[in-house]
Write an enzyme that holds these catalytic residues in place. Structure first.
Site, short mmCIF file in Angstrom:
data_model
loop_
_atom_site.label_atom_id
_atom_site.label_comp_id
_atom_site.label_asym_id
_atom_site.label_seq_id
_atom_site.Cartn_x
_atom_site.Cartn_y
_atom_site.Cartn_z
N ASP A 188 -5.39 5.78 1.81
CA ASP A 188 -5.61 4.44 1.27
C ASP A 188 -7.10 4.09 1.37
OD1 ASP A 188 -3.73 1.78 0.79
OD2 ASP A 188 -5.71 1.31 1.61
N HIS A 232 0.84 -1.20 0.00
CA HIS A 232 0.00 0.00 0.00
C HIS A 232 0.87 1.25 0.00
CE1 HIS A 232 -3.80 -2.18 1.40
NE2 HIS A 232 -2.84 -3.11 1.39
#
Ligand code: UDP
Length: 469
Positions: free
Chosen positions: A125, A23
């Site tokens: 995210d 991520h």
């Protein structure tokens, strides 16, 4: 953006990745893209990730690209391993909102003590939709970078229907039924859906359910790759930006842009063993098998051995990333007799510069777990894949890679050395069609990210306009 822009008058993006390797990397690429377009960046990691990036020498700060970090509230974790996924997800939900809210308040506002331009947008995210409320409170756009393919996102978004369809738990004989009730999704079986194999990991579908509250959703994908799915989302929610492959877009944007120096580093939390590139230079073109299962997948010692003997018995040279924590509960090691057999032919590292490896002319096939970053990187390199998906979005990425994009072959669930050997030989010796398709997708990715006319380049422009409000 005008080159005369002073730091104080720059738009200021706060970028907050979920604290896992797969991520952090795409978020850093997105942050670099915005930086190259004139944005001031504050990149916010947990202390754990930030320390690991510094130790691995993976990042460099610039005056207008700063890093901040905050504690995740989890017990200390060894430098070689990854944090426990379940605990991390719990910590993210209970511990992250307050420190992030206070940090944003300290950034460049009237009450802030960190000297920088006022925050003008927040990009977090997709696993952290609670950040949207922080953006709303300060009156700026709050966007989400979804770390999966669009097909995985849609499958997560419609996951609640599994229950309605009485597919939880999946009844005997239903695993191979084709899913026909997710808009845009084609030729996917129940067994390919995210979380069918991990019923306790409920978080990503909860996050997907909230995604449309964001000012925009960004994907590391491109229009031609996932057109049906992007069309399906766009009909429900207009602010979708497919701007991948991020690295290709970064290359094309930075080369002509204002900040060619804005390469922040490798963004790896393990130290990359770049000497493997020298080893690759010594090999024939198209002769090497590259094997990596990303940053999270674990396997049993027996599976490791079956892979190892299968690859070894294929007789092709190979480069294999064996992370110290690849084998669950013990440190991953190959037996001496195997190491002797592969001497000179096999190169083992604990982490490598994967994108450079995939771009290397000696590499012919990628044995992968089908994490989304690895899949996009493989497409960007025109590299055929042998797929061994484990969980989350990996099975659906595998299905699309093998059935829709025609660039992969799937390895069955059970790992057996003869089957591994056979598949490696098949792709190395008769994999022309896969290679051809992979090269075609690479061309389409280049088109998507080229100049001003590519779809990802145009979507990036729209994204910047939306971020500037
Ligand atoms: N990666 C790397 N070096 C390695 C192995 C992996 O740089 O030796 C990077 C890879 O390029 C990718 C990321 O780690 O960007 C893994 O992300 P992915 O989504 O493929 O899988 P995850 O780790 O999230 O399961």
């Amino acid at each position: 953006m005008a080159s005369t822009t002073t730091t104080d008058s720059k738009p200021h993006a706060v970028c907050i990745p979920y604290p896992l390797q797969g991520h952090v990397k795409p978020m850093l690429k997105l942050a670099q893209l915005l930086h190259s377009l004139g944005f001031y960046i504050t990149f916010v990691n947990t202390d754990f990730i930030h320390d690991r990036l510094l130790k691995a020498a993976s990042i460099t700060c610039f005056a207008d690209f700063r890093f901040e970090s905050f504690p995740d509230g989890l017990p200390p974790c060894s430098d070689d391993s990854s944090q426990d996924g379940y605990l991390l997800s719990e910590a993210c939900h209970s511990n992250f909102l307050d420190p992030l809210r206070s940090l944003v308040a300290r950034l460049g506002s009237r009450h802030g003590d960190i000297s920088c331009p006022p925050v003008t947008c927040i990009i977090a995210d997709g696993m952290m939709p609670f950040t949207i409320t922080i953006a709303e409170q300060i009156g700026v756009p709050g966007m989400l970078l979804w770390p999966t393919s669009v097909c995985a996102f849609m499958a997560l978004k419609y996951h609640h229907l599994l229950k309605e369809k009485e597919l939880v738990p999946v009844p005997e004989g239903q695993l191979d039924s084709i899913v026909e009730w997710i808009p845009g999704l084609k030729d996917v079986r129940v067994r390919d859906l995210p979380l069918v194999h991990a019923p306790n990991g409920l978080s990503p579908m909860r996050e997907a359910a909230q995604a449309f509250k964001a000012s925009g959703i960004i994907f590391n994908s491109f229009n031609t790759l996932e057109q049906d799915l992007l069309d399906a989302i766009s009909s429900m929610y207009p602010s979708v930006y497919a701007i991948g492959p991020l690295q290709m877009l970064l290359n094309s944007t930075s080369s002509g842009g204002e900040h060619p120096e804005s390469v922040i580093g490798s963004s790896s939390i393990w130290k990359e063993e770049a000497q493997c590139l020298q080893w690759l230079h010594s090999k024939e073109p198209n002769s090497v098998v590259y094997i990596s299962f990303g940053s999270r997948v674990t396997m049993t010692q027996q599976q490791l051995l079956e892979f190892a003997w299968g690859i070894c018995n294929s007789n092709y040279p190979f480069l294999w990333v064996i992370r110290p924590d690849l084998v669950k509960g013990r440190s991953a090691r190959l037996p001496p007799e195997l190491l002797e057999t592969i001497e000179g032919r096999g190169f083992i590292v604990s982490w490598c510069p994967q994108e450079q490896v995939l771009d290397h002319p000696s590499v012919r096939v990628f044995i992968t777990h089908c994490g989304w970053n690895s899949t996009v990187e493989s497409i960007s390199a025109g590299m055929p894949m042998i797929c061994w998906p484990c969980h989350c979005d990996q099975p659906i990425n595998c299905r699309y890679s093998c059935r829709k994009w025609g660039i992969g072959m799937e390895m069955g669930n059970g790992i057996e050395r003869d089957a591994v050997e056979k598949l490696v030989r098949e792709v190395m010796e008769r994999g022309e069609k896969l290679k051809q398709r992979a090269v075609e997708w690479k061309k389409l990715a280049e088109e998507a990210t080229s100049g001003n006319s590519g779809s990802s380049s145009m979507n990036l422009k729209k994204l910047v306009e939306a971020l500037l409000g």
